[in-house]
Write an enzyme that holds these catalytic residues in place. Structure first.
Site, PDB file in Angstrom:
ATOM      1  N   PRO A 106       0.837  -1.205   0.000  1.00  0.00           N
ATOM      2  CG  PRO A 106       0.012  -1.043   2.163  1.00  0.00           C
ATOM      3  CD  PRO A 106       0.729  -1.971   1.249  1.00  0.00           C
ATOM      4  CG  LEU A 107       3.239   2.175  -2.459  1.00  0.00           C
ATOM      5  CD1 LEU A 107       3.643   1.921  -3.908  1.00  0.00           C
ATOM      6  CD2 LEU A 107       4.456   2.580  -1.634  1.00  0.00           C
ATOM      7  CB  THR A 108      -0.204   7.403   1.135  1.00  0.00           C
ATOM      8  OG1 THR A 108      -0.862   6.593   2.112  1.00  0.00           O
ATOM      9  CG2 THR A 108      -0.891   8.756   1.075  1.00  0.00           C
ATOM     10  CE1 TYR A 126      -0.409   7.711   9.711  1.00  0.00           C
ATOM     11  CE2 TYR A 126       0.262   5.587   8.816  1.00  0.00           C
ATOM     12  CZ  TYR A 126       0.330   6.968   8.811  1.00  0.00           C
ATOM     13  OH  TYR A 126       1.143   7.616   7.913  1.00  0.00           O
ATOM     14  N   GLY A 149       7.159  -1.754  -2.457  1.00  0.00           N
ATOM     15  CA  GLY A 149       6.574  -0.426  -2.468  1.00  0.00           C
ATOM     16  C   GLY A 149       7.078   0.417  -3.618  1.00  0.00           C
ATOM     17  NE  ARG A 151       2.578  -2.419   5.100  1.00  0.00           N
ATOM     18  CZ  ARG A 151       3.134  -1.355   4.541  1.00  0.00           C
ATOM     19  NH1 ARG A 151       2.598  -0.158   4.709  1.00  0.00           N
ATOM     20  NH2 ARG A 151       4.220  -1.467   3.807  1.00  0.00           N
ATOM     21  CB  ALA A 169      -3.450   4.369   4.290  1.00  0.00           C
ATOM     22  CD  GLN A 182      -2.791  -0.022   4.637  1.00  0.00           C
ATOM     23  OE1 GLN A 182      -2.645   1.170   4.410  1.00  0.00           O
ATOM     24  NE2 GLN A 182      -1.774  -0.830   4.889  1.00  0.00           N
TER      25      GLN A 182
END
Length: 363
Positions: free
Chosen positions: A23-25, A179, A313, A226, A56, A98
């Site tokens: 997962p890559l913002t 988070y 990533g 994760r 995310a 995610q």
């Protein structure tokens, strides 16, 4: 010998290879936090991954930590994500969402002046946050009351329902990187007493309740988790990250998840330790490694049985056809960090594919 390119049984379904996209913002959803056609193109380009794990995504409204990240809490967002899942499935891919609560990484300037929430009233001090007013310091969060936590769990459950309506193949619970769920888990950020503080069993309680909620919607075989017990990003620390990882890996067996996605290191290089060896020894399900793996190291780890898959990533960010490149030993595109969080297609959907060179014909 198992290779990166062998199929893998991932909970409820089989995936064709063990090269996953982490997962890559990318902050391409705009101020309304709406997934869109450009995001659909981005993910569909990368559909050759064994599994795509989408970025995310806000489980609940009012918890923005990245300004223009996507959400999954409104019907418009569900419809936007449906563009993504339809495009990925049409390209032959599989995609999990995610689901996430930013916790103390949220900021009033991003959330209508609302104070962020956390296990304890301890602010992030090691980093700053981008807002419409520029780069600013994080705010001191408000400690959540115990009676507010069922509402957090319910919000994650609704996000899981919405992800199903949007056509995803499953969800990944975000329990990493400082988070909300990670902040409850680690003792550097969780200094509360009562049923959600103190012992590691209590600190993990909220995460386990969220996992149970997601499993109640999807079934455990379409839910992943994760974790990042070593990562000091967002002012995070734990007094015993290796011990915490070992204990968690054992406890998570009872959920029979699709996979455990473990970040092995620290973005800032401040905390050291081997998490992967004890996790592999304790966890009986699919273990996915992440953070700084080269193609060669990933292949060796899978061949040796240390991991079942590797999530890439930045290499996947810059190489939409990463599995093919790794399999052929082809050169990789270099990522451009200047475009990681900008608007538009530059550095997002315009990275070139690798085209194999035709064989030289004999004279």
């Amino acid at each position: 010998m198992t290779t990166l390119f062998d199929p893998l049984q991932l909970g409820a379904f089989s995936v064709p290879n063990r090269v996953f996209m982490a997962p890559l913002t990318r902050a391409r959803a705009g101020e309304a936090h709406l997934p869109n056609a450009m995001m659909a193109e981005h993910y569909a380009q990368r559909a050759s991954a064994g599994l795509l794990i989408a970025e995310a995504t806000m489980a609940m409204a009012g918890n923005s930590a990245f300004w223009k990240e996507p959400g999954i809490h409104s019907q418009a967002q569900v419809e936007g994500w449906r563009l993504v899942t339809d495009a990925v499935h049409a390209a032959g891919g599989r995609i999990f969402l995610q689901i996430w609560h930013g916790g103390r990484a949220c900021h009033p300037d991003l959330n209508g002046d609302a104070q962020p929430v956390a296990p304890s009233a301890i602010a992030i001090t090691s980093d700053m946050v981008y807002t419409p007013k520029g780069k600013v310091a994080y705010a001191v969060p408000r400690a959540l009351r115990d009676d507010e936590l069922p509402g957090i769990v319910a919000g994650f459950r609704q996000a899981a329902e919405n992800a199903k309506a949007a056509g995803f193949d499953g969800v990944e619970v975000h329990g990493a990187n400082g988070y909300l769920l990670d902040a409850f888990l680690r003792d550097g950020s969780n200094q509360r007493s009562g049923p959600y503080g103190g012992s590691r069993e209590n600190r993990a309680r909220l995460m386990f309740e969220v996992i149970e909620a997601a499993c109640s919607v999807w079934g455990s075989d379409r839910v992943g988790l994760r974790l990042s017990p070593l990562n000091s990003f967002n002012s995070m620390i734990d007094s015993d990250p290796v011990g915490l990882t070992t204990w968690l890996a054992g406890e998570l067996n009872r959920f029979k998840l699709a996979y455990l996605h473990l970040m092995r290191g620290d973005f800032k290089g401040l905390q050291k330790g081997d998490l992967m060896t004890p996790a592999r020894a304790a966890y009986r399900g699919v273990l996915v490694g992440n953070m700084g793996y080269s193609g060669e190291e990933a292949a060796q780890a899978v061949a040796a049985g240390q991991l079942d898959a590797v999530a890439f990533g930045v290499p996947f960010l810059a190489n939409p056809d990463l599995p093919a490149r790794l399999r052929a030993g082809a050169p990789l595109n270099k990522a451009n960090p200047a475009t990681f969080y900008t608007e538009g297609p530059a550095g997002y959907t315009d990275y070139p594919y690798w085209q194999p060179q035709p064989a030289t014909q004999p004279a």
